[in-house]
Design an enzyme around this catalytic site. Sequence first.
Site, mmCIF file in Angstrom:
data_model
loop_
_atom_site.group_PDB
_atom_site.id
_atom_site.type_symbol
_atom_site.label_atom_id
_atom_site.label_comp_id
_atom_site.label_asym_id
_atom_site.label_seq_id
_atom_site.Cartn_x
_atom_site.Cartn_y
_atom_site.Cartn_z
ATOM 1 N N TYR A 77 0.857 -1.188 0.000
ATOM 2 C CA TYR A 77 0.000 0.000 0.000
ATOM 3 C C TYR A 77 0.890 1.234 0.000
ATOM 4 O O TYR A 77 1.867 1.299 0.765
ATOM 5 C CB TYR A 77 -0.890 0.008 1.244
ATOM 6 C CG TYR A 77 -1.773 1.235 1.395
ATOM 7 C CD1 TYR A 77 -1.562 2.145 2.440
ATOM 8 C CD2 TYR A 77 -2.805 1.505 0.519
ATOM 9 C CE1 TYR A 77 -2.370 3.266 2.596
ATOM 10 C CE2 TYR A 77 -3.630 2.617 0.668
ATOM 11 C CZ TYR A 77 -3.391 3.493 1.709
ATOM 12 O OH TYR A 77 -4.188 4.619 1.854
ATOM 13 N N ASP A 88 9.352 2.815 -0.622
ATOM 14 C CA ASP A 88 8.327 3.473 0.192
ATOM 15 C C ASP A 88 8.608 3.120 1.657
ATOM 16 O O ASP A 88 8.228 2.052 2.128
ATOM 17 C CB ASP A 88 6.926 3.016 -0.232
ATOM 18 C CG ASP A 88 5.859 3.697 0.595
ATOM 19 O OD1 ASP A 88 4.656 3.534 0.273
ATOM 20 O OD2 ASP A 88 6.207 4.397 1.564
ATOM 21 N N LYS A 142 4.789 9.401 8.747
ATOM 22 C CA LYS A 142 4.673 8.870 10.118
ATOM 23 C C LYS A 142 5.758 9.372 11.077
ATOM 24 O O LYS A 142 5.695 10.502 11.549
ATOM 25 C CB LYS A 142 4.616 7.346 10.045
ATOM 26 C CG LYS A 142 3.412 6.841 9.210
ATOM 27 C CD LYS A 142 3.277 5.361 9.200
ATOM 28 C CE LYS A 142 2.302 4.881 8.147
ATOM 29 N NZ LYS A 142 0.901 4.852 8.609
#
Length: 424
Positions: free
Chosen positions: A144, A239, A267
């Site tokens: 994702y 990623d 994050k």
Amino acid sequence: MPNSLSHQYFIQAQALIPGGVNSPVRACHNVDSEPLFIRKGEGAHLTDVDGREYIDFVLSWGPMLLGHAHPAVTAAIQEAAARGTSYGAPCADEVALAEAVTAALPSVEMVRMVNSGTEATMSALRLARAVTGRSKLVKCIGCYHGHADPFLAAAGSGLATFSIPGTPGVPDAVVADTLLAPYNDLDALEAVFAAHGEEIAALIIEPVAANMGLVLPGEGYLEGVRALCTKYGALLIFDEVITGFRAAFGGAQARFGITPDLTTFGKIIGGGLPVGAFGGKAEYMRRIAPQGDVYQAGTLSGNPLAMAAGLATLNILRTADYAALERKVRAFVAELKAILEGKGVPIQIPTLASMFCPYFSAEPVTCFADVAKADAALFTTFYKQMRAQGIYLAPSAFETGMVSFAHSDDDFQRTLDAARKVRF
Ligand code: KE4
């Protein structure tokens, strides 16, 4: 709980916010539960609006590696807030955080701050397409990369590598350039590159897949991915929105010794405030406006509060003992696995750094097809009974458990005691 404040807030929220939440996975649909509304976080603990306390293994889906409300992070935010919340002009902490990120990851010579992981990956893809003059993107099934259209691609029929939209609202044309391959399958990837190599702008990958539970890269897999991208002139985008500063201070690329062309972050680098970033070789990053011709922008990019929170976080993590935390997590997971095996359920709990994921499966999990075979009903049973005992696990078998530097031995012991009481 029908008469709880959380339930009442959830009823109100559903009348005003789609699904009652501002991000789908928080709705706890996958585990047949209602979300808890949280009043505060402190260290490894959350307290809900009904005053119930939980040991938190979600950590806001990754950012809170230091735990909630770390005093240094809170102080940095408070100090910054007293000087205003947004200037729409550069501030010194943007330079300081850029220095911290580029110093931590040698492959990142320049970096652009954005406001989420989605912005980071969509911008990195645009840059890769500009740099290569190509349009195709390769991603792995089960990975994702945020909700920008090109990444919301589902596997087409059969073994077709071409995609179909993964959601309504994404035109076929947008995912026509998105090619898919199973994670951990170099042969499949080789076939995709053999068929489309000269058209592929980039391959984007979670170096450790943490959005289908936790799937570790097989021996030689990331090296093979790197070699294929180099051979065909495609950019390799790591990623590291989750693994950045979690798999190691230098990210998964430091842990596995792979040099990507571009890296995306999120994050942890915001310390819990909205921050994403993308960066890589200066020759590529110089193409980004206003230095270059590839447009990318954001009103709140480099926000002074977010920069202060991120800086305070990285300044502590730089000297944190990641190895000691991993040893604690591995000991905890080994005991958890033994407890669950003792209950006669099939269980795998892959672990890396401060991440772990219980799969109720007899077979090791190496790709999304394996994940789909795990027993979701057993996971739901486990989730519900653990939450009833004050243990807050990720409300989905497709998410990763996260541990912070604030988790104590007592937290681990209380979690194991709760697992001993679960009845399947
Ligand atoms: P955001 O746009 O949600 O900040 O980041 C998107 C993203 C990009 N890349 C990776 C590897 C990610 O894990 C994410 C977001 N992660 C999910 C949870 N695994 C966010 C939780 C949510 O969607 O609410």
